[in-house]
Design a protein around this motif. Structure first.
Motif, PDB file in Angstrom:
ATOM      1  N   LYS A  34      31.310  -4.277  62.130  1.00 38.77           N
ATOM      2  CA  LYS A  34      31.405  -2.968  62.782  1.00 38.77           C
ATOM      3  C   LYS A  34      31.849  -3.107  64.231  1.00 38.77           C
ATOM      4  O   LYS A  34      32.751  -2.384  64.689  1.00 38.77           O
ATOM      5  CB  LYS A  34      30.064  -2.255  62.714  1.00 38.77           C
ATOM      6  CG  LYS A  34      30.058  -0.883  63.364  1.00 38.77           C
ATOM      7  CD  LYS A  34      28.682  -0.234  63.259  1.00 38.77           C
ATOM      8  CE  LYS A  34      28.658   1.115  63.965  1.00 38.77           C
ATOM      9  NZ  LYS A  34      27.307   1.736  63.893  1.00 38.77           N
ATOM     10  N   ASP A  35      31.230  -4.032  64.976  1.00 40.24           N
ATOM     11  CA  ASP A  35      31.586  -4.217  66.381  1.00 40.24           C
ATOM     12  C   ASP A  35      33.008  -4.742  66.526  1.00 40.24           C
ATOM     13  O   ASP A  35      33.739  -4.345  67.439  1.00 40.24           O
ATOM     14  CB  ASP A  35      30.599  -5.172  67.061  1.00 40.24           C
ATOM     15  CG  ASP A  35      29.218  -4.549  67.232  1.00 40.24           C
ATOM     16  OD1 ASP A  35      29.104  -3.315  67.090  1.00 40.24           O
ATOM     17  OD2 ASP A  35      28.251  -5.294  67.496  1.00 40.24           O
ATOM     18  N   ASN A  67      27.936 -11.689  78.551  1.00 43.75           N
ATOM     19  CA  ASN A  67      26.679 -11.219  77.965  1.00 43.75           C
ATOM     20  C   ASN A  67      26.874  -9.982  77.101  1.00 43.75           C
ATOM     21  O   ASN A  67      26.124  -9.012  77.170  1.00 43.75           O
ATOM     22  CB  ASN A  67      25.645 -10.929  79.063  1.00 43.75           C
ATOM     23  CG  ASN A  67      25.305 -12.159  79.869  1.00 43.75           C
ATOM     24  OD1 ASN A  67      25.285 -13.274  79.345  1.00 43.75           O
ATOM     25  ND2 ASN A  67      25.055 -11.975  81.156  1.00 43.75           N
ATOM     26  N   ARG A  68      27.947 -10.012  76.297  1.00 44.95           N
ATOM     27  CA  ARG A  68      28.289  -8.935  75.353  1.00 44.95           C
ATOM     28  C   ARG A  68      28.703  -7.638  76.039  1.00 44.95           C
ATOM     29  O   ARG A  68      28.761  -6.583  75.423  1.00 44.95           O
ATOM     30  CB  ARG A  68      27.147  -8.696  74.355  1.00 44.95           C
ATOM     31  CG  ARG A  68      26.877  -9.927  73.490  1.00 44.95           C
ATOM     32  CD  ARG A  68      25.782  -9.682  72.481  1.00 44.95           C
ATOM     33  NE  ARG A  68      26.216  -8.803  71.391  1.00 44.95           N
ATOM     34  CZ  ARG A  68      26.920  -9.210  70.332  1.00 44.95           C
ATOM     35  NH1 ARG A  68      27.305 -10.469  70.230  1.00 44.95           N
ATOM     36  NH2 ARG A  68      27.242  -8.369  69.368  1.00 44.95           N
ATOM     37  N   ASP A  69      29.005  -7.709  77.328  1.00 45.75           N
ATOM     38  CA  ASP A  69      29.659  -6.609  78.034  1.00 45.75           C
ATOM     39  C   ASP A  69      31.155  -6.896  78.015  1.00 45.75           C
ATOM     40  O   ASP A  69      31.617  -7.843  78.654  1.00 45.75           O
ATOM     41  CB  ASP A  69      29.177  -6.512  79.488  1.00 45.75           C
ATOM     42  CG  ASP A  69      27.789  -5.923  79.593  1.00 45.75           C
ATOM     43  OD1 ASP A  69      27.465  -5.013  78.814  1.00 45.75           O
ATOM     44  OD2 ASP A  69      27.017  -6.370  80.457  1.00 45.75           O
ATOM     45  N   PHE A  70      31.905  -6.089  77.288  1.00 44.22           N
ATOM     46  CA  PHE A  70      33.336  -6.315  77.125  1.00 44.22           C
ATOM     47  C   PHE A  70      34.135  -5.352  77.991  1.00 44.22           C
ATOM     48  O   PHE A  70      33.750  -4.194  78.173  1.00 44.22           O
ATOM     49  CB  PHE A  70      33.739  -6.141  75.658  1.00 44.22           C
ATOM     50  CG  PHE A  70      33.323  -7.281  74.774  1.00 44.22           C
ATOM     51  CD1 PHE A  70      34.246  -8.206  74.320  1.00 44.22           C
ATOM     52  CD2 PHE A  70      31.998  -7.440  74.396  1.00 44.22           C
ATOM     53  CE1 PHE A  70      33.870  -9.265  73.498  1.00 44.22           C
ATOM     54  CE2 PHE A  70      31.599  -8.491  73.579  1.00 44.22           C
ATOM     55  CZ  PHE A  70      32.536  -9.409  73.131  1.00 44.22           C
ATOM     56  N   GLU A  71      35.242  -5.847  78.514  1.00 50.25           N
ATOM     57  CA  GLU A  71      36.176  -5.027  79.279  1.00 50.25           C
ATOM     58  C   GLU A  71      37.587  -5.284  78.768  1.00 50.25           C
ATOM     59  O   GLU A  71      38.028  -6.426  78.695  1.00 50.25           O
ATOM     60  CB  GLU A  71      36.117  -5.350  80.770  1.00 50.25           C
ATOM     61  CG  GLU A  71      34.824  -4.961  81.450  1.00 50.25           C
ATOM     62  CD  GLU A  71      34.848  -5.241  82.947  1.00 50.25           C
ATOM     63  OE1 GLU A  71      33.928  -4.786  83.627  1.00 50.25           O
ATOM     64  OE2 GLU A  71      35.800  -5.923  83.406  1.00 50.25           O
ATOM     65  N   LEU A  72      38.282  -4.206  78.430  1.00 50.90           N
ATOM     66  CA  LEU A  72      39.678  -4.282  78.028  1.00 50.90           C
ATOM     67  C   LEU A  72      40.518  -3.842  79.220  1.00 50.90           C
ATOM     68  O   LEU A  72      40.363  -2.718  79.711  1.00 50.90           O
ATOM     69  CB  LEU A  72      39.955  -3.377  76.826  1.00 50.90           C
ATOM     70  CG  LEU A  72      39.400  -3.816  75.469  1.00 50.90           C
ATOM     71  CD1 LEU A  72      37.889  -3.613  75.402  1.00 50.90           C
ATOM     72  CD2 LEU A  72      40.062  -3.036  74.336  1.00 50.90           C
ATOM     73  N   HIS A  73      41.387  -4.713  79.693  1.00 56.19           N
ATOM     74  CA  HIS A  73      42.168  -4.453  80.901  1.00 56.19           C
ATOM     75  C   HIS A  73      43.636  -4.210  80.552  1.00 56.19           C
ATOM     76  O   HIS A  73      44.221  -4.917  79.735  1.00 56.19           O
ATOM     77  CB  HIS A  73      42.101  -5.649  81.853  1.00 56.19           C
ATOM     78  CG  HIS A  73      40.747  -5.873  82.444  1.00 56.19           C
ATOM     79  ND1 HIS A  73      40.445  -5.577  83.760  1.00 56.19           N
ATOM     80  CD2 HIS A  73      39.603  -6.373  81.903  1.00 56.19           C
ATOM     81  CE1 HIS A  73      39.186  -5.875  83.998  1.00 56.19           C
ATOM     82  NE2 HIS A  73      38.650  -6.365  82.888  1.00 56.19           N
ATOM     83  N   LEU A  74      44.219  -3.206  81.207  1.00 54.13           N
ATOM     84  CA  LEU A  74      45.648  -2.945  81.124  1.00 54.13           C
ATOM     85  C   LEU A  74      46.124  -2.712  82.548  1.00 54.13           C
ATOM     86  O   LEU A  74      45.714  -1.748  83.198  1.00 54.13           O
ATOM     87  CB  LEU A  74      45.928  -1.717  80.261  1.00 54.13           C
ATOM     88  CG  LEU A  74      47.396  -1.440  79.909  1.00 54.13           C
ATOM     89  CD1 LEU A  74      47.927  -2.522  78.966  1.00 54.13           C
ATOM     90  CD2 LEU A  74      47.542  -0.074  79.265  1.00 54.13           C
ATOM     91  N   LEU A 183      33.505   5.745  71.659  1.00 51.00           N
ATOM     92  CA  LEU A 183      33.163   4.327  71.531  1.00 51.00           C
ATOM     93  C   LEU A 183      32.887   3.638  72.868  1.00 51.00           C
ATOM     94  O   LEU A 183      32.035   2.759  72.944  1.00 51.00           O
ATOM     95  CB  LEU A 183      34.290   3.576  70.809  1.00 51.00           C
ATOM     96  CG  LEU A 183      34.541   3.922  69.340  1.00 51.00           C
ATOM     97  CD1 LEU A 183      35.667   3.048  68.800  1.00 51.00           C
ATOM     98  CD2 LEU A 183      33.277   3.721  68.515  1.00 51.00           C
ATOM     99  N   ALA A 184      33.619   4.022  73.909  1.00 46.55           N
ATOM    100  CA  ALA A 184      33.521   3.308  75.189  1.00 46.55           C
ATOM    101  C   ALA A 184      32.298   3.755  75.980  1.00 46.55           C
ATOM    102  O   ALA A 184      31.877   4.910  75.906  1.00 46.55           O
ATOM    103  CB  ALA A 184      34.777   3.538  76.016  1.00 46.55           C
ATOM    104  N   PHE A 204      28.161  -4.321  73.548  1.00 56.32           N
ATOM    105  CA  PHE A 204      27.659  -4.453  72.192  1.00 56.32           C
ATOM    106  C   PHE A 204      26.219  -4.976  72.233  1.00 56.32           C
ATOM    107  O   PHE A 204      25.899  -5.896  72.998  1.00 56.32           O
ATOM    108  CB  PHE A 204      28.521  -5.411  71.377  1.00 56.32           C
ATOM    109  CG  PHE A 204      29.923  -4.880  71.145  1.00 56.32           C
ATOM    110  CD1 PHE A 204      30.148  -3.816  70.281  1.00 56.32           C
ATOM    111  CD2 PHE A 204      31.011  -5.444  71.798  1.00 56.32           C
ATOM    112  CE1 PHE A 204      31.425  -3.329  70.065  1.00 56.32           C
ATOM    113  CE2 PHE A 204      32.301  -4.965  71.580  1.00 56.32           C
ATOM    114  CZ  PHE A 204      32.505  -3.892  70.706  1.00 56.32           C
ATOM    115  N   ALA A 205      25.359  -4.397  71.428  1.00 52.90           N
ATOM    116  CA  ALA A 205      23.938  -4.776  71.439  1.00 52.90           C
ATOM    117  C   ALA A 205      23.747  -6.193  70.923  1.00 52.90           C
ATOM    118  O   ALA A 205      24.546  -6.704  70.159  1.00 52.90           O
ATOM    119  CB  ALA A 205      23.161  -3.791  70.584  1.00 52.90           C
TER     120      ALA A 205
END
Length: 205
Positions: A34-35, A67-74, A183-184, A204-205
């Protein structure tokens, strides 16, 4: 961790590579099905936004996590001028291309205008959500860097929720229908020192 950097162009090249980076990152970080799907969806929305732009625009895309903190950069470079800087802060209501629909459509429109600056007005749609860089905003420019304009989804939501006009209600409805908004955890656009950067944050948890 930081993924490889992919160059995405408005013609569509680089989108598949970005999706592969999302899949590889999800696998390496051990995200469940799912994640992993959510990370791919966010990547698809981000990369697809650039693909829909007119003209010759290109940007760097990568994913960071801690630590499961995601960042998508553009990130794209732009020739910022004082006229446009003022317009971005005020988000003129007489801006062109009013036909852009949906939350990500407006994000694309703002990103496109900043990446291809012209002596014209910035499109309307994001009068709310702007933060001036500084201690109060939580965003501090690097040493020697000029102040930045920062737009935040969370700030945008906060301002919209306090307003009751028909226009704000329509904007809220757009958020409710947006995959990215659902989602974000936050979406930030930073315009500073000739660079515009979109960052989609997801924990994500």
């Amino acid at each position: 961790m930081r993924s490889d950097t992919v160059i995405i162009k408005s013609g569509g090249s680089g989108v598949e590579e970005a999706l592969k980076q999302a899949e590889a990152t999800a696998l390496y970080k051990g995200l469940d099905k799912k994640d992993a799907l959510h990370l791919r969806l966010l990547t698809e929305e981000t990369a697809g936004m650039l693909r829909a732009m007119a003209g010759n625009v290109e940007a760097e895309f990568w994913i960071e996590d801690k630590n499961r903190d995601f960042e998508l950069h553009l990130k794209a470079r732009t020739e910022m001028n004082s006229k446009m800087r003022k317009e971005l802060l005020s988000v003129s209501t007489s801006g062109k291309n009013e036909a852009a629909k949906g939350f990500m459509g407006k994000i694309r429109q703002l990103f496109e205008t900043a990446a291809e600056p012209l002596d014209d007005t910035v499109p309307s749609g994001f009068a709310a959500g702007w933060i001036t860089a500084g201690a109060a905003s939580g965003y501090m420019p690097a040493m020697g860097e000029i102040q930045a304009e920062v737009w935040s989804l969370n700030q945008y939501k906060s301002e919209l929720s306090a307003k009751k006009t028909e226009k704000e209600k329509e904007a809220w409805d757009e958020l409710e229908k947006s995959v990215v908004s659902k989602l974000a955890d936050d979406v930030k656009i930073t315009i500073s020192k000739g660079v515009i950067e979109l960052v989609i944050c997801k924990k994500f948890a």
